[in-house]
Design an enzyme around this catalytic site. Structure first.
Site, PDB file in Angstrom:
ATOM      1  N   HIS A   1       0.811  -1.215   0.000  1.00 44.49           N
ATOM      2  CA  HIS A   1       0.000   0.000   0.000  1.00 44.49           C
ATOM      3  C   HIS A   1       0.850   1.274   0.000  1.00 44.49           C
ATOM      4  O   HIS A   1       0.337   2.359  -0.244  1.00 44.49           O
ATOM      5  CB  HIS A   1      -1.001  -0.003   1.160  1.00 44.49           C
ATOM      6  CG  HIS A   1      -0.415   0.241   2.515  1.00 44.49           C
ATOM      7  ND1 HIS A   1      -0.124  -0.771   3.396  1.00 44.49           N
ATOM      8  CD2 HIS A   1      -0.077   1.382   3.154  1.00 44.49           C
ATOM      9  CE1 HIS A   1       0.350  -0.265   4.512  1.00 44.49           C
ATOM     10  NE2 HIS A   1       0.396   1.050   4.394  1.00 44.49           N
TER      11      HIS A   1
ATOM     12  N   GLY B   1       3.001   6.577   8.224  1.00 43.50           N
ATOM     13  CA  GLY B   1       4.368   6.782   7.756  1.00 43.50           C
ATOM     14  C   GLY B   1       5.291   5.657   8.165  1.00 43.50           C
ATOM     15  O   GLY B   1       6.346   5.451   7.570  1.00 43.50           O
TER      16      GLY B   1
ATOM     17  N   ASP C   1       0.229  -7.658   1.414  1.00 38.10           N
ATOM     18  CA  ASP C   1       0.682  -6.267   1.562  1.00 38.10           C
ATOM     19  C   ASP C   1       2.205  -6.180   1.591  1.00 38.10           C
ATOM     20  O   ASP C   1       2.779  -5.361   2.314  1.00 38.10           O
ATOM     21  CB  ASP C   1       0.091  -5.619   2.812  1.00 38.10           C
ATOM     22  CG  ASP C   1       0.098  -4.091   2.724  1.00 38.10           C
ATOM     23  OD1 ASP C   1       0.280  -3.579   1.598  1.00 38.10           O
ATOM     24  OD2 ASP C   1      -0.053  -3.428   3.755  1.00 38.10           O
TER      25      ASP C   1
ATOM     26  N   GLY D   1      -7.733 -27.420  -2.725  1.00 37.42           N
ATOM     27  CA  GLY D   1      -9.034 -27.695  -3.329  1.00 37.42           C
ATOM     28  C   GLY D   1     -10.110 -28.101  -2.357  1.00 37.42           C
ATOM     29  O   GLY D   1     -10.942 -28.972  -2.679  1.00 37.42           O
TER      30      GLY D   1
ATOM     31  N   SER E   1       4.510   2.576   7.841  1.00 37.84           N
ATOM     32  CA  SER E   1       4.228   1.435   6.967  1.00 37.84           C
ATOM     33  C   SER E   1       5.452   1.019   6.172  1.00 37.84           C
ATOM     34  O   SER E   1       6.094   1.836   5.518  1.00 37.84           O
ATOM     35  CB  SER E   1       3.106   1.789   5.989  1.00 37.84           C
ATOM     36  OG  SER E   1       1.862   1.784   6.613  1.00 37.84           O
TER      37      SER E   1
END
Length: 580
Positions: free
Chosen positions: A192, A308, A225, A366, A310
């Site tokens: 992000h 900030g 992310d 699956g 991040s």
């Protein structure tokens, strides 16, 4: 009335901090005994870097990359005197911490979502849909003119809205953090922080001065992310990576980054919890108006995290990176003592896949599963709680081939305990396709072990499994596209392997081979150079291509431009496309 906490991405836009919504971020820990802080770690010589993980590395590119990464997995000391300063730890990690500035076009909101009193400003700033003049064709009442209707009652097609100019006034400026992991400029950060960015600048501090580099994105993974970017530099100081699997609740951790755009900031706390999942922090849109559930296994910390931070590192008391700060839980958008960080082991696994071809391969079993709670355990006659109950088995899936049945309770997979459905999902997704793994299930009161060979997760399986309903299980080659069948060739251009069905649909002669262009971003450089949908690309950089994965690999090896040989309705042409 109680105010409910809100989750927010811990990522701030310059000049807009006052309006930032609550942000999501986190950090990671270091080990310590109850009631005492660990002693200061003596400075130890850095051991030669080792391959991580050595058994999975097949491609020379990945092997060379991981050989540059410094790792230290020695356990923390369990007892010691109160440590009065962490300056040595800070001195070790700060040279590896960078501040990331990104610029992305401001996306125009849907007119219907804008209050009527604010629409005049919106029209002047973005231009009204279908307008010809500088004010988007507004009338004297500051409203866009009604579209005339053609005979027969059909609405005249509306002209697509023109994108805003690419100047600073129409760009959102974001600030985040990252950490250097190799001496030649590879940097880990959050997706992000760099998502949709047209320009990424990285500030590197060295010897008391700051130097800014332009960065390029190697690959991103919205479902965790995690992002990998690179700057053109050498002689950088890489961070030493630890082993997040050895973290314990109560370990001391420090968070480094650029909170509120204040670079080279450090805060301290402890690991508050481990294995936080199902928080809804990460994910992405699936194109159907829904949000695809991401993969979460967060470290929770009370080290101060703010917008900030991040992408910045969370380190233990020895200065080893154990996580990547990602999100915070807060009512205000500022630090409230609950932050989340991606474990560095998970991030490194993602980074290795991104380095290979810019995408992430995930294992696919699956099955559709649910948690074994008290009510379901009573219904199934199972005395213990914990585990994942099989609610559906996909036809022809690895699970069916292995012999897994409905109502089986999966309690362990690949020698790891399964205590919830989210844990099973994490283990399977983190295992490479083609791996054969043991699965332990409880069936009729007996524990049974069977082996399954995982396949690659189909793209459609993400959207199908994100909802709560049972919609059927997609599988490679049936409903979804196999990974090597669809790929982004260059920025803004998606191609697909030319199949007999596509050849017949688009009337392509049998002698024409290659990949077909299925999507072109109208704002991309490739579109400006003349690439169109349904073009058949037969050669990339003068080499013939047989499938999308092969074309992608050839294009990726070009530093600046890619030469394409294109067939279009009987004509053949050469197109030179910028590769960035």
């Amino acid at each position: 009335m109680k105010t409910q906490p809100r989750l927010c991405i811990a990522f701030t836009c310059a000049g807009m901090l006052a309006s930032v919504l609550p942000s999501l971020q986190a950090q990671q820990p270091a080990a310590l005994p109850p009631g005492a802080l660990p002693p200061a770690a003596p400075q130890q010589p850095v051991t030669p870097p080792t391959l991580m993980p050595p058994s999975d590395l097949k491609e020379p590119l990945t092997a060379n990359f991981t050989a540059k990464i410094l790792r230290d997995t020695n356990p923390l000391t369990n007892n010691g005197q109160l440590q009065m300063s962490y300056a040595t730890v800070v001195d070790k990690i700060l040279p590896s911490v960078v501040t990331i500035h990104s610029s992305a076009p401001i996306k125009a909101p849907d007119v219907d979502q804008i209050p009527p009193q604010l629409r005049p400003f919106f029209y002047r700033f973005f231009g009204a849909p279908g307008g010809e003049d500088g004010f988007g064709g507004m009338n004297e009442d500051d409203e866009p003119p009604p579209n005339p209707r053609r005979r027969g009652g059909q609405q005249q097609p509306q002209r697509p809205q023109q994108p805003p100019p690419e100047d600073e006034a129409h760009q959102s400026q974001g600030v985040g953090s990252g950490m250097i992991i190799t001496t030649d400029g590879y940097i880990i950060t959050n997706n992000h922080v760099v998502a949709d960015a047209k320009k990424i600048d990285v500030d590197v501090d060295a010897n008391g001065s700051t130097k800014t580099y332009r960065a390029k994105v190697i690959g991103t993974d919205p479902l965790t992310d995690v992002a990998l970017i690179k700057i053109d530099a050498t002689g950088l100081v890489p961070a030493t990576l630890g082993d997040s699997s050895k973290l314990r609740v109560g370990d001391i951790v420090l968070a480094a980054g650029a909170p509120m755009e204040l670079s080279r900031s450090v805060s301290m706390g402890i690991v508050s919890a481990l294995g936080r999942s199902n928080e809804g922090i990460v994910g992405r849109g699936n194109g159907r108006g829904d949000r695809v559930q991401g993969y979460e296994d967060f470290i929770q910390t009370d080290a101060s995290i703010n917008p900030g931070n991040s992408g910045g590192p969370l380190v233990d008391a020895m200065g080893r990176v154990v996580g990547i700060s990602t999100a915070i839980l807060s009512r205000t958008g500022m630090n409230a003592g609950i932050g989340f960080a991606i474990p560095i082991n998970m991030a490194l696994h993602i980074v290795e896949d991104l380095l290979d071809d810019g995408t992430v391969q995930r294992g696919f079993l699956g099955v559709q599963i649910t948690d074994l709670d008290g009510a379901l355990a009573d219904r199934l006659g199972f005395k213990e709680h914990g585990g994942a109950v099989v609610m559906m088995v996909g036809a022809g899936s690895p699970a069916e081939k292995a012999g897994i049945q409905l109502e089986d309770i999966i309690v362990a997979i690949n020698s790891q305990r399964v205590d919830s459905s989210s844990r099973l999902r994490l283990i399977v997704s983190g295992t490479k396709p083609g791996s054969q793994i043991p699965i332990d299930v409880m069936r009729g009161g007996k524990r049974i072990t069977m082996n399954a060979t995982l396949e690659a997760l189909p793209e459609e399986a993400l959207s199908e499994l994100s909802g709560g309903g049972l919609r059927g299980i997609p599988r490679p080659g049936a409903g979804g596209q196999a990974k090597d069948n669809v790929s982004e060739l260059v920025s803004g251009v998606t191609v697909q392997t030319l199949t007999p069905a596509l050849r017949e649909r688009h009337d392509i002669p049998n002698e024409v081979n290659g990949v077909i262009v299925t999507k072109v971003d109208a704002d991309s450089r490739a579109a400006a150079m003349g690439v169109e949908e349904n073009d058949v690309i037969s050669h990339v950089n003068r080499k013939p291509v047989a499938n999308a994965a092969e074309a992608r690999t050839l294009a990726k090896n070009s530093d600046k431009t890619v030469l394409l040989r294109v067939w279009r309705k009987g004509d053949t042409m050469l197109l030179m496309i910028g590769n960035n």
